[in-house]
Design a protein around this motif. Structure first.
Motif, PDB file in Angstrom:
ATOM      1  N   ALA A 194       0.837  -1.207   0.000  1.00  0.00           N
ATOM      2  CA  ALA A 194       0.000   0.000   0.000  1.00  0.00           C
ATOM      3  C   ALA A 194       0.865   1.247   0.000  1.00  0.00           C
ATOM      4  CB  ALA A 194      -0.941  -0.004   1.200  1.00  0.00           C
ATOM      5  N   ASP A 195       1.911   1.264   0.821  1.00  0.00           N
ATOM      6  CA  ASP A 195       2.816   2.414   0.870  1.00  0.00           C
ATOM      7  C   ASP A 195       3.503   2.630  -0.478  1.00  0.00           C
ATOM      8  OD1 ASP A 195       2.185   2.868   3.526  1.00  0.00           O
ATOM      9  OD2 ASP A 195       3.994   1.876   4.297  1.00  0.00           O
ATOM     10  N   THR A 196       3.966   1.555  -1.083  1.00  0.00           N
ATOM     11  CA  THR A 196       4.624   1.645  -2.388  1.00  0.00           C
ATOM     12  C   THR A 196       3.685   2.203  -3.448  1.00  0.00           C
ATOM     13  OG1 THR A 196       6.070  -0.212  -1.871  1.00  0.00           O
ATOM     14  CG2 THR A 196       5.778   0.301  -4.196  1.00  0.00           C
ATOM     15  N   LEU A 197       2.412   1.818  -3.358  1.00  0.00           N
ATOM     16  CA  LEU A 197       1.426   2.267  -4.343  1.00  0.00           C
ATOM     17  C   LEU A 197       0.856   3.645  -4.014  1.00  0.00           C
ATOM     18  CD1 LEU A 197      -0.483  -1.087  -4.894  1.00  0.00           C
ATOM     19  CD2 LEU A 197       1.330  -0.089  -6.305  1.00  0.00           C
ATOM     20  N   GLY A 198       1.188   4.163  -2.839  1.00  0.00           N
ATOM     21  CA  GLY A 198       0.739   5.501  -2.461  1.00  0.00           C
ATOM     22  C   GLY A 198      -0.712   5.587  -2.036  1.00  0.00           C
ATOM     23  N   ILE A 199      -1.231   4.495  -1.465  1.00  0.00           N
ATOM     24  CA  ILE A 199      -2.605   4.525  -0.950  1.00  0.00           C
ATOM     25  C   ILE A 199      -2.598   4.116   0.521  1.00  0.00           C
ATOM     26  CG2 ILE A 199      -3.638   4.036  -3.203  1.00  0.00           C
ATOM     27  CD1 ILE A 199      -4.220   1.188  -2.195  1.00  0.00           C
ATOM     28  N   GLY A 200      -3.640   4.485   1.214  1.00  0.00           N
ATOM     29  CA  GLY A 200      -3.752   4.134   2.625  1.00  0.00           C
ATOM     30  C   GLY A 200      -3.983   2.643   2.803  1.00  0.00           C
ATOM     31  N   LYS A 201      -3.528   2.142   3.956  1.00  0.00           N
ATOM     32  CA  LYS A 201      -3.682   0.704   4.189  1.00  0.00           C
ATOM     33  C   LYS A 201      -5.144   0.312   4.351  1.00  0.00           C
ATOM     34  CE  LYS A 201      -2.647   0.959   9.106  1.00  0.00           C
ATOM     35  NZ  LYS A 201      -1.787   0.516  10.185  1.00  0.00           N
ATOM     36  N   SER A 202      -5.989   1.224   4.837  1.00  0.00           N
ATOM     37  CA  SER A 202      -7.409   0.883   4.975  1.00  0.00           C
ATOM     38  C   SER A 202      -8.076   0.777   3.604  1.00  0.00           C
ATOM     39  CB  SER A 202      -8.134   1.891   5.859  1.00  0.00           C
ATOM     40  OG  SER A 202      -8.074   3.177   5.308  1.00  0.00           O
ATOM     41  N   LYS A 203      -7.726   1.671   2.690  1.00  0.00           N
ATOM     42  CA  LYS A 203      -8.284   1.588   1.329  1.00  0.00           C
ATOM     43  C   LYS A 203      -7.791   0.315   0.642  1.00  0.00           C
ATOM     44  CE  LYS A 203      -8.715   3.981  -3.057  1.00  0.00           C
ATOM     45  NZ  LYS A 203      -8.490   5.212  -3.807  1.00  0.00           N
ATOM     46  N   PHE A 204      -6.513   0.000   0.834  1.00  0.00           N
ATOM     47  CA  PHE A 204      -5.953  -1.207   0.238  1.00  0.00           C
ATOM     48  C   PHE A 204      -6.663  -2.438   0.797  1.00  0.00           C
ATOM     49  CE2 PHE A 204      -2.273  -4.205  -0.441  1.00  0.00           C
ATOM     50  CZ  PHE A 204      -2.336  -4.177  -1.824  1.00  0.00           C
TER      51      PHE A 204
ATOM     52  N   LEU B  38      -8.726  -5.362  -1.173  1.00  0.00           N
ATOM     53  CA  LEU B  38      -8.402  -6.784  -1.042  1.00  0.00           C
ATOM     54  C   LEU B  38      -9.560  -7.601  -0.481  1.00  0.00           C
ATOM     55  CD1 LEU B  38      -4.716  -6.633   0.221  1.00  0.00           C
ATOM     56  CD2 LEU B  38      -5.559  -6.984  -2.104  1.00  0.00           C
ATOM     57  N   ASN B  39     -10.450  -6.952   0.254  1.00  0.00           N
ATOM     58  CA  ASN B  39     -11.627  -7.646   0.790  1.00  0.00           C
ATOM     59  C   ASN B  39     -12.829  -7.564  -0.144  1.00  0.00           C
ATOM     60  OD1 ASN B  39     -10.534  -8.642   3.228  1.00  0.00           O
ATOM     61  ND2 ASN B  39     -10.608  -6.587   4.086  1.00  0.00           N
ATOM     62  N   GLY B  40     -12.642  -6.945  -1.313  1.00  0.00           N
ATOM     63  CA  GLY B  40     -13.695  -6.893  -2.326  1.00  0.00           C
ATOM     64  C   GLY B  40     -14.778  -5.862  -2.076  1.00  0.00           C
ATOM     65  N   ARG B  41     -14.568  -4.964  -1.124  1.00  0.00           N
ATOM     66  CA  ARG B  41     -15.569  -3.925  -0.849  1.00  0.00           C
ATOM     67  C   ARG B  41     -15.383  -2.700  -1.719  1.00  0.00           C
ATOM     68  NH1 ARG B  41     -14.801  -6.280   4.362  1.00  0.00           N
ATOM     69  NH2 ARG B  41     -13.155  -4.804   4.897  1.00  0.00           N
ATOM     70  N   MET B  42     -14.202  -2.573  -2.322  1.00  0.00           N
ATOM     71  CA  MET B  42     -13.902  -1.503  -3.275  1.00  0.00           C
ATOM     72  C   MET B  42     -13.188  -2.136  -4.460  1.00  0.00           C
ATOM     73  SD  MET B  42     -12.374   1.636  -0.975  1.00  0.00           S
ATOM     74  CE  MET B  42     -12.201   2.701  -2.384  1.00  0.00           C
ATOM     75  N   ASN B  43     -13.234  -1.457  -5.586  1.00  0.00           N
ATOM     76  CA  ASN B  43     -12.526  -1.936  -6.765  1.00  0.00           C
ATOM     77  C   ASN B  43     -11.254  -1.124  -6.971  1.00  0.00           C
ATOM     78  OD1 ASN B  43     -14.411  -3.919  -7.522  1.00  0.00           O
ATOM     79  ND2 ASN B  43     -15.682  -2.377  -8.493  1.00  0.00           N
ATOM     80  N   ALA B  44     -10.208  -1.799  -7.406  1.00  0.00           N
ATOM     81  CA  ALA B  44      -8.957  -1.124  -7.749  1.00  0.00           C
ATOM     82  C   ALA B  44      -9.175  -0.342  -9.042  1.00  0.00           C
ATOM     83  CB  ALA B  44      -7.845  -2.150  -7.927  1.00  0.00           C
ATOM     84  N   ASN B  45      -8.608   0.866  -9.091  1.00  0.00           N
ATOM     85  CA  ASN B  45      -8.739   1.641 -10.324  1.00  0.00           C
ATOM     86  C   ASN B  45      -7.584   1.311 -11.270  1.00  0.00           C
ATOM     87  OD1 ASN B  45      -6.494   3.329  -9.718  1.00  0.00           O
ATOM     88  ND2 ASN B  45      -7.801   4.640  -8.463  1.00  0.00           N
TER      89      ASN B  45
END
Length: 64
Positions: A30-40, A44-51
């Motif tokens: 998550a840090d490498t990709l520049g997103i928060g760990k909660s969003k990541f 990963l839990n399928g509640r949001m989609n990766a853009n």
């Protein structure tokens, strides 16, 4: 391919990368990709989609 299928493939890719390096963590990715760990975690839990940008960055960073 629909958004859910694409997200599932992204999750599979993340799990593959994690399985190849025991020292690598989800937080580090998550840090490498520049997103928060909660969003990541939501992705990963399928509640949001990766853009598209996130998927592209992941593929570049981890040579997938």
């Amino acid at each position: 391919m629909d958004k859910i299928s694409i997200n599932n493939r992204f999750i599979e890719a993340v799990n593959f990368v994690l399985s190849q390096d025991d020292s690598l963590t989800k937080t580090a990715i998550a840090d490498t990709l520049g997103i928060g760990k909660s969003k990541f975690s939501e992705i990963l839990n399928g509640r949001m989609n990766a853009n598209v940008d996130l998927i592209a960055n992941f593929c570049t960073e981890y040579q997938i």
